[in-house]
Design a protein around this motif. Structure first.
Motif, PDB file in Angstrom:
ATOM      1  N   VAL A  86      44.739  19.754   1.481  1.00 28.30           N
ATOM      2  CA  VAL A  86      45.737  20.595   2.155  1.00 28.30           C
ATOM      3  C   VAL A  86      45.547  22.063   1.799  1.00 28.30           C
ATOM      4  N   THR A  87      45.151  22.369   0.566  1.00 35.49           N
ATOM      5  CA  THR A  87      44.966  23.770   0.217  1.00 35.49           C
ATOM      6  C   THR A  87      43.678  24.335   0.807  1.00 35.49           C
ATOM      7  N   LEU A  88      42.665  23.489   1.038  1.00 40.16           N
ATOM      8  CA  LEU A  88      41.476  23.953   1.751  1.00 40.16           C
ATOM      9  C   LEU A  88      41.838  24.382   3.167  1.00 40.16           C
ATOM     10  N   GLU A  89      42.641  23.589   3.842  1.00 40.46           N
ATOM     11  CA  GLU A  89      43.020  23.930   5.210  1.00 40.46           C
ATOM     12  C   GLU A  89      43.873  25.198   5.233  1.00 40.46           C
ATOM     13  N   TRP A  90      44.786  25.354   4.264  1.00 42.06           N
ATOM     14  CA  TRP A  90      45.570  26.588   4.141  1.00 42.06           C
ATOM     15  C   TRP A  90      44.631  27.782   3.945  1.00 42.06           C
ATOM     16  N   ARG A  91      43.706  27.636   3.014  1.00 39.90           N
ATOM     17  CA  ARG A  91      42.742  28.714   2.717  1.00 39.90           C
ATOM     18  C   ARG A  91      41.971  29.123   3.960  1.00 39.90           C
ATOM     19  N   ALA A  92      41.509  28.138   4.726  1.00 45.89           N
ATOM     20  CA  ALA A  92      40.721  28.433   5.924  1.00 45.89           C
ATOM     21  C   ALA A  92      41.559  29.155   6.976  1.00 45.89           C
ATOM     22  N   ARG A  93      42.775  28.713   7.164  1.00 47.47           N
ATOM     23  CA  ARG A  93      43.657  29.346   8.151  1.00 47.47           C
ATOM     24  C   ARG A  93      43.999  30.779   7.745  1.00 47.47           C
ATOM     25  N   GLN A  94      44.369  30.959   6.475  1.00 51.26           N
ATOM     26  CA  GLN A  94      44.753  32.288   6.024  1.00 51.26           C
ATOM     27  C   GLN A  94      43.579  33.264   6.053  1.00 51.26           C
ATOM     28  N   ALA A  95      42.383  32.801   5.732  1.00 55.33           N
ATOM     29  CA  ALA A  95      41.212  33.681   5.767  1.00 55.33           C
ATOM     30  C   ALA A  95      40.959  34.178   7.189  1.00 55.33           C
ATOM     31  N   TRP A  96      41.100  33.291   8.155  1.00 61.73           N
ATOM     32  CA  TRP A  96      40.941  33.704   9.557  1.00 61.73           C
ATOM     33  C   TRP A  96      41.966  34.769   9.921  1.00 61.73           C
ATOM     34  N   ARG A  97      43.205  34.560   9.565  1.00 62.33           N
ATOM     35  CA  ARG A  97      44.271  35.487   9.916  1.00 62.33           C
ATOM     36  C   ARG A  97      44.107  36.828   9.213  1.00 62.33           C
ATOM     37  N   VAL A  98      43.795  36.789   7.923  1.00 60.51           N
ATOM     38  CA  VAL A  98      43.650  38.032   7.171  1.00 60.51           C
ATOM     39  C   VAL A  98      42.494  38.863   7.711  1.00 60.51           C
ATOM     40  N   LEU A  99      41.356  38.223   7.946  1.00 65.57           N
ATOM     41  CA  LEU A  99      40.185  38.963   8.408  1.00 65.57           C
ATOM     42  C   LEU A  99      40.329  39.426   9.855  1.00 65.57           C
ATOM     43  N   THR A 100      41.157  38.741  10.629  1.00 62.83           N
ATOM     44  CA  THR A 100      41.452  39.216  11.979  1.00 62.83           C
ATOM     45  C   THR A 100      42.276  40.501  11.919  1.00 62.83           C
ATOM     46  N   LEU A 101      43.225  40.541  11.001  1.00 66.35           N
ATOM     47  CA  LEU A 101      44.058  41.735  10.827  1.00 66.35           C
ATOM     48  C   LEU A 101      43.278  42.876  10.180  1.00 66.35           C
ATOM     49  N   ASP A 102      42.466  42.531   9.173  1.00 74.33           N
ATOM     50  CA  ASP A 102      41.729  43.557   8.437  1.00 74.33           C
ATOM     51  C   ASP A 102      40.387  42.995   7.994  1.00 74.33           C
ATOM     52  N   PRO A 103      39.313  43.252   8.757  1.00 75.43           N
ATOM     53  CA  PRO A 103      37.994  42.707   8.408  1.00 75.43           C
ATOM     54  C   PRO A 103      37.484  43.175   7.049  1.00 75.43           C
ATOM     55  N   ALA A 104      38.069  44.241   6.501  1.00 75.96           N
ATOM     56  CA  ALA A 104      37.627  44.762   5.204  1.00 75.96           C
ATOM     57  C   ALA A 104      38.510  44.289   4.057  1.00 75.96           C
ATOM     58  N   ALA A 105      39.423  43.359   4.311  1.00 70.06           N
ATOM     59  CA  ALA A 105      40.331  42.886   3.264  1.00 70.06           C
ATOM     60  C   ALA A 105      39.559  42.279   2.097  1.00 70.06           C
ATOM     61  N   SER A 106      40.078  42.478   0.888  1.00 64.53           N
ATOM     62  CA  SER A 106      39.412  41.998  -0.326  1.00 64.53           C
ATOM     63  C   SER A 106      39.982  40.649  -0.761  1.00 64.53           C
ATOM     64  N   PRO A 107      39.128  39.653  -0.960  1.00 69.39           N
ATOM     65  CA  PRO A 107      39.600  38.359  -1.479  1.00 69.39           C
ATOM     66  C   PRO A 107      40.096  38.491  -2.913  1.00 69.39           C
ATOM     67  N   LEU A 108      40.757  37.443  -3.409  1.00 72.48           N
ATOM     68  CA  LEU A 108      41.177  37.408  -4.798  1.00 72.48           C
ATOM     69  C   LEU A 108      39.960  37.448  -5.724  1.00 72.48           C
ATOM     70  N   ALA A 109      40.126  38.107  -6.845  1.00 75.38           N
ATOM     71  CA  ALA A 109      39.058  38.131  -7.844  1.00 75.38           C
ATOM     72  C   ALA A 109      38.868  36.743  -8.444  1.00 75.38           C
ATOM     73  N   ASP A 110      37.662  36.472  -8.898  1.00 76.42           N
ATOM     74  CA  ASP A 110      37.343  35.147  -9.434  1.00 76.42           C
ATOM     75  C   ASP A 110      38.260  34.762 -10.592  1.00 76.42           C
TER      76      ASP A 110
END
Length: 249
Positions: A186-210
């Motif tokens: 379930v968290t993989l699917e959340w991650r995939a959905r949110q990444a699409w939305r964030v990068l659609t809004l801001d292609p230069a958005a920074s992911p969380l640090a390791d």
């Protein structure tokens, strides 16, 4: 059952072996693993048989009495339905990984988009970080995992990882137990959905640090996050009381 010491509330942690398989299928269908009858779940039992969902029953309608039992050669031991030929993928995972007790394969809505373009989605928020960043990628699609060569390639690419994106296909999740399998899926699917939305809004958005991703993952491992599996059981039981395995009644 688990107990909340502050509230005295007890929640189920299991519905019985077959009930857990049915609840997992229904919960994942609700979370976007809903490509009709094309997915498969298996859960290893103490006697080294596997409980699996049947080919003919949708994940959103599965009941304990529908769950099949097979051996590690894929032979049906018990059940009134049939089992997908693609279960060979699961058998190969179990043969390669003694640490795996649950395998999930499906084509969820958002993670499959990332698999289709051959990219692992970045992690942008704490929910996406819950299972850490243990995601592999099989970058080439050579056909169905019913074919032995394709199944073997998927298992080789999975390696020691917990999750793999299969290019132009879908995802596979491997875990030691059903609670962790549910959380990873379930968290993989959340991650995939949110990444699409964030990068659609801001292609230069920074992911969380390791190190932040690892901090969130360690909090989950220490039990300091919400028990998602127990919540899922409660939700699915409200929708379908017949999910309690006959062995538990």
């Amino acid at each position: 059952m688990i107990a909340d010491p502050a509230l005295g509330i007890r929640r189920r942690t299991t519905l019985g072996p077959a009930g857990d398989v049915a609840a997992l299928a229904r919960a994942l269908h609700r979370a976007g693993y809903d490509d009709e009858g094309l997915g498969h779940i298996s859960v290893r039992q103490p006697d080294d048989t596997l409980l699996v969902n049947p080919l003919e029953v949708g994940w959103d309608e599965l009941l304990p009495g529908d769950v099949m039992r097979i051996d590690l050669d894929g032979t049906i031991v018990d059940g009134r339905w049939t089992v997908t030929p693609a279960i060979r993928l699961h058998l190969n995972v179990y043969a390669a990984r003694d640490d795996v007790g649950v395998v999930i394969h499906n084509h969820p809505r958002w993670a499959t988009v990332w698999a289709d373009v051959g990219r692992v989605p970045p992690i942008f928020d704490q929910t996406g970080a819950v299972a850490g960043d243990d995601v592999a990628l099989l970058a080439e699609y050579d056909g169905s995992v019913v074919e032995a060569a394709n199944s073997n390639a998927a298992v080789d690419a999975l390696g020691a990882h917990s999750t793999i994106l299969l290019a132009n296909h879908g995802v596979l999740v491997a875990a030691p137990a059903i609670q962790e399998a549910h959380l990873r899926a379930v968290t993989l699917e959340w991650r995939a959905r949110q990444a699409w939305r964030v990068l659609t809004l801001d292609p230069a958005a920074s992911p969380l640090a390791d190190h932040v991703v690892e901090l969130v993952r360690s909090e989950v491992a220490a039990g300091r996050r919400a028990p998602l599996w127990e919540m899922a059981i409660a939700r699915e039981l409200r929708a379908e009381p017949r999910l309690v395995d006959d062995a538990q009644t």
